[in-house]
Enzyme design. Structure first.
Site, PDB file in Angstrom:
ATOM      1  N   ASP A 104       0.998  -1.327  -0.307  1.00 16.59           N
ATOM      2  CA  ASP A 104      -0.145  -0.474   0.150  1.00 16.59           C
ATOM      3  C   ASP A 104       0.318   1.309   0.129  1.00 16.59           C
ATOM      4  O   ASP A 104       2.507   1.455   0.818  1.00 16.59           O
ATOM      5  CB  ASP A 104      -0.811   0.376   1.114  1.00 16.59           C
ATOM      6  N   PHE A 111      -6.785  -4.719  -4.525  1.00 15.22           N
ATOM      7  CA  PHE A 111      -8.125  -3.219  -3.789  1.00 15.22           C
ATOM      8  C   PHE A 111      -7.333  -1.875  -4.081  1.00 15.22           C
ATOM      9  O   PHE A 111      -8.194  -1.287  -4.211  1.00 15.22           O
ATOM     10  CB  PHE A 111      -7.738  -3.271  -2.482  1.00 15.22           C
ATOM     11  N   SER A 121     -17.466  -3.315  -8.409  1.00 18.60           N
ATOM     12  CA  SER A 121     -18.442  -3.073  -8.226  1.00 18.60           C
ATOM     13  C   SER A 121     -19.861  -2.916  -8.165  1.00 18.60           C
ATOM     14  O   SER A 121     -19.808  -3.227  -9.895  1.00 18.60           O
ATOM     15  CB  SER A 121     -17.980  -0.976  -8.310  1.00 18.60           C
ATOM     16  N   ALA A 122     -20.653  -2.598  -8.144  1.00 17.53           N
ATOM     17  CA  ALA A 122     -22.109  -2.780  -8.238  1.00 17.53           C
ATOM     18  C   ALA A 122     -22.179  -1.629  -9.319  1.00 17.53           C
ATOM     19  O   ALA A 122     -23.163  -1.118 -10.723  1.00 17.53           O
ATOM     20  CB  ALA A 122     -23.382  -3.115  -7.382  1.00 17.53           C
ATOM     21  N   TYR A 180     -14.782   6.768 -12.534  1.00 18.11           N
ATOM     22  CA  TYR A 180     -14.803   5.548 -11.556  1.00 18.11           C
ATOM     23  C   TYR A 180     -15.264   4.819 -12.037  1.00 18.11           C
ATOM     24  O   TYR A 180     -14.508   3.260 -11.900  1.00 18.11           O
ATOM     25  CB  TYR A 180     -14.266   6.106 -10.215  1.00 18.11           C
ATOM     26  N   LYS A 213     -13.510   0.185 -13.517  1.00 22.53           N
ATOM     27  CA  LYS A 213     -13.667  -1.186 -12.619  1.00 22.53           C
ATOM     28  C   LYS A 213     -14.569  -2.217 -13.745  1.00 22.53           C
ATOM     29  O   LYS A 213     -13.872  -3.163 -14.288  1.00 22.53           O
ATOM     30  CB  LYS A 213     -15.082  -1.234 -11.827  1.00 22.53           C
ATOM     31  N   TYR A 271     -18.887  -5.752  -5.786  1.00 14.03           N
ATOM     32  CA  TYR A 271     -19.444  -5.378  -3.828  1.00 14.03           C
ATOM     33  C   TYR A 271     -20.664  -4.544  -4.480  1.00 14.03           C
ATOM     34  O   TYR A 271     -20.641  -3.841  -5.319  1.00 14.03           O
ATOM     35  CB  TYR A 271     -18.709  -4.771  -3.033  1.00 14.03           C
ATOM     36  N   ARG A 293     -29.503  13.940  -6.437  1.00 15.74           N
ATOM     37  CA  ARG A 293     -27.799  13.718  -6.859  1.00 15.74           C
ATOM     38  C   ARG A 293     -27.822  13.405  -8.613  1.00 15.74           C
ATOM     39  O   ARG A 293     -28.446  12.150  -8.509  1.00 15.74           O
ATOM     40  CB  ARG A 293     -27.040  12.790  -5.748  1.00 15.74           C
TER      41      ARG A 293
END
Ligand code: NAD
Ligand code: WQD
Length: 336
Positions: A31, A80, A124-125, A149, A153, A177, A292
């Site tokens: 990291d 990650f 990611s969903a 972003y 993915k 996720y 939003r």
């Protein structure tokens, strides 16, 4: 197994390291501490009695990353490391593509060179976009992403799939996720938001702990139970346990699998707010605002594939997610 965990001092990474160590695996973290702190290693050690090896290396630094591969004989990688702020990715897309794509390609090239064949990737969903009906099923494939972003993915999913089509001995599990929240029940590790939180539960946590005045609820005119947006919140410890199952699955199967990780159940913004009120024992003020931009009304997972392939089912409910989040937030404030 000896497992390289990139981004292992981050929110989901740190919880996954705990579960991996507790399941008997050896963990090596890489990291660059861009969005996490070295203290997390002490916390992981306090929880499981084992301190993971740690390299402060940026995955964009291929030479530095290669040294980690030279010094360790990895059987698997859980990846990650990356940037994750949706709004920021719209403002600085090249930075997001560089970190999340170029950084990942460095990692995948080194995995190929050092013949590390088993990978779990944090997807990611968000890759479903706004194209499909709930519950989101893996077989829908990739939707139209609405921000850089999300596109990083989607591109990672495509890159890994192609890489594994070219090398049939490789194996990858792409975990999509849903909305991870909560913290470890020890109160030692959790999510530390950077600046003003964009996500719902970190924001509620700051209102509950007196750091902000009220929650702004983004719209109450959706076609949902109370008009507010519905999401599939999953306890980060459940999510972490799913990684242990996914990496063990990857090590014993070949090819690429996409798997949703959620609970299969949605909660509205106001339902989460009320669960949090129960957890912290006080009312949480809120105001209804306009929608939003970019938000969808409802998002929750079809969880059958996770149950069938990984034998994974989330166990923690929304009350427990809020209790653990609140405990961690209070501890964080005490430390400051
Ligand atoms: P996080 O920011 O807490 O953890 C990511 C870690 O990666 C941080 O510790 C950061 O310092 C590190 N990192 C970033 N760029 C790096 C680089 N170039 N080299 C080395 N380390 C680097 O985020 P998180 O919430 O734990 O998310 C982990 C992964 O899961 C990310 O890929 C994220 O996109 C994905 N994800 C998160 C969510 C969510 O809601 N939290 C949902 C879906 C997917
Ligand atoms: C949840 C609900 C908001 C904040 C994001 C990313 C996604 C994934 C998870 C990484 C929505 C409402 C929120 C607030 C609110 N991350 N809300 N007031 O948007 O489902 O997903 O995080 O992959 O890619 O897009 O999560 O927590 O921001 O919002 O009313 O202050 O809460 O409108 O209905 P989201 P969220």
């Amino acid at each position: 197994m000896k497992i390289l965990v990139t981004g292992g001092t981050g929110y989901i990474g740190s919880h996954t390291c705990v579960e991996l160590i507790q399941a008997g695996h050896e963990v090596v973290i890489v990291d660059n501490l861009y969005n996490s702190s070295i203290d997390v290693l002490d916390k992981i050690e306090a929880i499981c009695g084992v301190r993971p090896s740690f390299y402060e290396v940026d995955i964009l630094d291929k030479e530095g990353l290669e040294k980690v591969f030279e010094e360790n004989d990895f059987e698997a990688v859980i990846h990650f490391a990356g940037y994750k702020a949706v709004g920021e990715s719209v403002a600085i897309p090249l930075t997001y593509y560089e970190n999340n794509i170029a950084g990942s390609i460095n990692l995948y090239q080194l995995m190929k060179k050092y013949e590390v064949r088993n990978l779990v990737f944090s997807s990611s969903a968000t890759v479903y976009g706004d194209d499909f009906e709930v519950p989101f099923k893996e077989e829908y494939g990739l939707g139209t992403t609405t921000n850089p972003y999300g596109t990083t993915k989607k591109m990672n999913e495509m890159i890994i799939t192609d890489m594994n089509l070219a090398d049939k001995n490789n194996s990858a599990v792409l975990l999509r996720y849903f909305n991870p929240i909560g913290a470890h029940h020890s109160g030692l590790i959790g999510e530390i938001p950077n600046g003003i939180p964009n996500n719902l539960v970190p924001y509620i946590a700051q209102v509950a702990s007196g750091q902000r005045d009220y929650l702004r609820v983004w719209g109450n005119d959706y076609d949902t139970v109370d008009g507010t947006g519905v999401r599939d919140y999953i306890h980060v410890v459940d999510l972490a346990k799913a990684h242990v199952k996914a990496i063990e699955y990857a090590a014993s199967h070949k090819g690429t699998e996409v798997i949703n990780i959620g609970t299969g159940r949605g909660y509205s913004v106001l339902e989460v707010l009320h669960a949090y009120e129960k957890a912290c024992g006080q009312e949480i003020p809120y105001q209804i605002m306009d929608r939003r931009p970019g938000d969808i009304a409802v998002c929750y997972a079809d969880t059958k594939k996770a149950e069938e392939l990984l034998n994974f089912k989330a166990v923690y409910d929304i009350d427990r997610m809020c209790e653990d989040s609140y405990r961690f937030t209070c501890n964080l404030q005490k430390d400051r």
